[in-house]
Design a protein around this motif. Structure first.
Motif, PDB file in Angstrom:
ATOM      1  N   LEU A 163       0.825  -1.216   0.000  1.00 10.86           N
ATOM      2  CA  LEU A 163       0.000   0.000   0.000  1.00 10.86           C
ATOM      3  C   LEU A 163       0.858   1.264   0.000  1.00 10.86           C
ATOM      4  O   LEU A 163       0.524   2.249  -0.664  1.00 10.86           O
ATOM      5  N   ILE A 164       1.969   1.246   0.739  1.00 10.32           N
ATOM      6  CA  ILE A 164       2.877   2.401   0.729  1.00 10.32           C
ATOM      7  C   ILE A 164       3.367   2.633  -0.695  1.00 10.32           C
ATOM      8  O   ILE A 164       3.376   3.756  -1.200  1.00 10.32           O
ATOM      9  N   ARG A 165       3.704   1.543  -1.376  1.00  4.78           N
ATOM     10  CA  ARG A 165       4.221   1.649  -2.740  1.00  4.78           C
ATOM     11  C   ARG A 165       3.168   2.192  -3.707  1.00  4.78           C
ATOM     12  O   ARG A 165       3.427   3.133  -4.456  1.00  4.78           O
ATOM     13  N   THR A 166       1.954   1.595  -3.671  1.00  2.30           N
ATOM     14  CA  THR A 166       0.933   2.044  -4.641  1.00  2.30           C
ATOM     15  C   THR A 166       0.473   3.469  -4.336  1.00  2.30           C
ATOM     16  O   THR A 166       0.193   4.235  -5.251  1.00  2.30           O
ATOM     17  N   ASP A 167       0.422   3.840  -3.057  1.00  5.08           N
ATOM     18  CA  ASP A 167       0.026   5.209  -2.730  1.00  5.08           C
ATOM     19  C   ASP A 167       1.111   6.213  -3.162  1.00  5.08           C
ATOM     20  O   ASP A 167       0.791   7.325  -3.585  1.00  5.08           O
ATOM     21  N   LYS A 168       2.386   5.809  -3.086  1.00  5.82           N
ATOM     22  CA  LYS A 168       3.476   6.672  -3.580  1.00  5.82           C
ATOM     23  C   LYS A 168       3.362   6.859  -5.085  1.00  5.82           C
ATOM     24  O   LYS A 168       3.508   7.970  -5.596  1.00  5.82           O
ATOM     25  N   GLU A 169       3.063   5.756  -5.787  1.00  2.00           N
ATOM     26  CA  GLU A 169       2.926   5.834  -7.249  1.00  2.00           C
ATOM     27  C   GLU A 169       1.758   6.728  -7.634  1.00  2.00           C
ATOM     28  O   GLU A 169       1.857   7.535  -8.563  1.00  2.00           O
ATOM     29  N   LEU A 170       0.639   6.587  -6.887  1.00  3.10           N
ATOM     30  CA  LEU A 170      -0.535   7.410  -7.173  1.00  3.10           C
ATOM     31  C   LEU A 170      -0.244   8.882  -6.915  1.00  3.10           C
ATOM     32  O   LEU A 170      -0.667   9.755  -7.696  1.00  3.10           O
ATOM     33  N   ALA A 171       0.497   9.192  -5.856  1.00  2.40           N
ATOM     34  CA  ALA A 171       0.844  10.576  -5.538  1.00  2.40           C
ATOM     35  C   ALA A 171       1.748  11.153  -6.637  1.00  2.40           C
ATOM     36  O   ALA A 171       1.612  12.318  -7.021  1.00  2.40           O
ATOM     37  N   GLN A 172       2.652  10.316  -7.144  1.00  5.58           N
ATOM     38  CA  GLN A 172       3.572  10.731  -8.214  1.00  5.58           C
ATOM     39  C   GLN A 172       2.798  11.077  -9.492  1.00  5.58           C
ATOM     40  O   GLN A 172       3.036  12.106 -10.128  1.00  5.58           O
ATOM     41  N   GLN A 173       1.836  10.189  -9.819  1.00  3.93           N
ATOM     42  CA  GLN A 173       1.011  10.385 -11.023  1.00  3.93           C
ATOM     43  C   GLN A 173       0.194  11.674 -10.950  1.00  3.93           C
ATOM     44  O   GLN A 173      -0.059  12.307 -11.962  1.00  3.93           O
ATOM     45  N   ALA A 174      -0.206  12.010  -9.726  1.00  4.10           N
ATOM     46  CA  ALA A 174      -1.085  13.169  -9.535  1.00  4.10           C
ATOM     47  C   ALA A 174      -0.341  14.491  -9.758  1.00  4.10           C
ATOM     48  O   ALA A 174      -0.965  15.539  -9.889  1.00  4.10           O
TER      49      ALA A 174
END
Ligand code: QAP
Ligand code: CO
Length: 171
Positions: A159-170
């Protein structure tokens, strides 16, 4: 109405113990409407105030098929439980993960509704499980706490990883 931001595990704010609500007024009812909107939009069957970073004892639930049976519990307290049941649970704060959790099969819960009136409810099956899951949130507890440390850590890291990726995309 407004959709509220849902905190994700392992956010420490999900560990906050919520306090009792003393005033049930129009401002609170507007917030409850926002919680329903957030839950239905997700879509989910239950949402605790803790999950939207509001640390008072309030949950909304709708386990009906047609999403037409809203239930609001203010200052809920389980007064009776019996039996044991295992059900696969998920959580809007732990998106994408589902695991079996053991809980009481039958419960009686007392609470106040959105008008400040006291009521009591007996529940079994999905509703009973959902109420127990949501009251756990108000005490800073998550369904992943019932899993082995190995499983919980795997979920945490993913979850830390996917939330980091989502924040990056945003960005
Ligand atoms: C709690 O959970 C619950 O992972 C409510 O990607 C769940 O509404 C109690 C949801 C199951 C008992 C049984 C989860 C939505 C919704 C996800 C939910 C997801 C999208 C979870
Ligand atoms: Co949850």
């Amino acid at each position: 109405m407004a959709k509220l931001e849902i905190l994700h595990f392992p956010d420490k704010r999900l560990r906050t113990k919520a306090v009792d609500i003393v005033t049930i007024d129009d401002a609170l009812r507007l917030f409850i409407a926002d919680m329903y909107e957030t839950m239905y939009d997700a879509p989910g069957i239950g949402l605790a105030a803790t999950q939207v970073n509001f640390h008072k004892r309030l949950i909304v639930i709708d386990v009906s098929e047609d999403k037409d049976d809203p239930l609001c519990l203010i200052n809920p307290a389980i007064t009776h439980k019996d039996g044991v049941e295992t059900m696969q649970e998920g959580c809007l704060s732990v998106p994408g993960f589902y695991e079996n959790v053991e809980r009481a099969e039958h419960i009686t819960v007392k609470a106040l509704n959105q008008h400040g009136e006291a009521f009591e409810l007996t529940a079994e099956g999905l509703l009973a499980v959902c109420i127990q899951h949501e009251i756990d949130h108000l005490d800073g507890k998550l369904f992943v706490d019932y899993l082995s440390p190995l499983k919980r850590n795997r979920i945490r890291k993913k979850l830390i990883r996917t939330d980091k990726e989502l924040a990056q995309q945003a960005k």
